[in-house]
Design an enzyme around this catalytic site. Structure first.
Site, PDB file in Angstrom:
ATOM      1  CB  CYS A   1     -10.825  -2.827   0.520  1.00  0.00           C
ATOM      2  SG  CYS A   1     -10.171  -1.914  -1.202  1.00  0.00           S
TER       3      CYS A   1
ATOM      4  CB  CYS B   1      -5.321  -1.477  -1.532  1.00  0.00           C
ATOM      5  SG  CYS B   1      -6.606  -0.621  -0.617  1.00  0.00           S
TER       6      CYS B   1
ATOM      7  CG  ASN C   1      -0.598  -0.232   2.375  1.00  0.00           C
ATOM      8  OD1 ASN C   1       0.573  -0.778   2.630  1.00  0.00           O
ATOM      9  ND2 ASN C   1      -1.171   0.186   3.597  1.00  0.00           N
TER      10      ASN C   1
ATOM     11  CD  GLU D   1      -5.143  -6.079  -1.575  1.00  0.00           C
ATOM     12  OE1 GLU D   1      -5.034  -4.811  -1.235  1.00  0.00           O
ATOM     13  OE2 GLU D   1      -6.334  -6.524  -0.692  1.00  0.00           O
TER      14      GLU D   1
ATOM     15  CD  GLU E   1      -1.601   4.620   4.660  1.00  0.00           C
ATOM     16  OE1 GLU E   1      -0.976   5.535   5.388  1.00  0.00           O
ATOM     17  OE2 GLU E   1      -2.377   3.584   5.058  1.00  0.00           O
TER      18      GLU E   1
ATOM     19  CB  CYS F   1      -8.513  -4.489  -3.556  1.00  0.00           C
ATOM     20  SG  CYS F   1      -7.149  -3.360  -3.419  1.00  0.00           S
TER      21      CYS F   1
END
Ligand code: THU
Length: 148
Positions: free
Chosen positions: A101, A57, A46, A59, A48, A104
């Site tokens: 999530c 993210c 990830n 993935e 940010e 993803c």
């Protein structure tokens, strides 16, 4: 390699990727490892942003790396590992599994549908991992096939 050591290698790759995460805001470092049908593993972590809602993210990052490598088919397995960093700088896995999530799930579905696969997703936690087919995590998914 046996199936068990293959899976462990994928989880280990996800854990190593998590250590590359840029997660100063959440402190939650996530790594994802994608295995393709030729055995290749592609990882992401990830990334940010100071504008918190723009976090990318692990993935999704892995999917972008796969695309950069020209891999749009053959996704067969995914491992996801995450947690805060401990005082030793290592990942401290959470009791709860890191299931992908919603966004993803949709991103991974793109690769899955392009290649006609239904990858197994391993969601790591402190005592092991949960295992689901992507189609179970995202039933009745909308993908490239739905545009025709
Ligand atoms: N995160 C992932 O990288 N993958 C997921 O599937 C769940 C959440 C990241 C986003 C954010 O940087 C941090 O974990 C906390 O939500």
């Amino acid at each position: 390699m046996s199936e068990v050591s293959d899976r462990q290698a994928l989880l280990d790759a996800a854990r190593a990727a998590a250590l590359t995460a840029y997660a100063p805001y959440s402190g939650f470092h996530v790594g994802a490892a994608f295995r393709f049908d030729d055995g290749t593993i592609v990882t992401g972590s990830n990334f940010e942003n100071a504008s918190y809602g723009l976090a990318i993210c692990a993935e999704t990052a892995a999917a972008i790396v796969a695309n950069l490598q020209g891999r749009r088919t053959g996704l067969v397995e995914v491992a996801i590992i995450g947690g805060p960093l401990g005082a030793d700088g290592q990942l401290a896995l959470t009791a709860a599994p890191v299931t992908p999530c919603g966004r993803c799930r949709q991103v991974m579905n793109e690769l899955a549908q392009l290649g006609g696969t239904d990858p197994i997703v391993y969601s790591g936690h402190a005592d092991g991992y949960l295992e689901h087919r992507l189609s179970v995590l995202l039933p009745a998914a909308f993908g490239p096939a739905n545009l025709s």
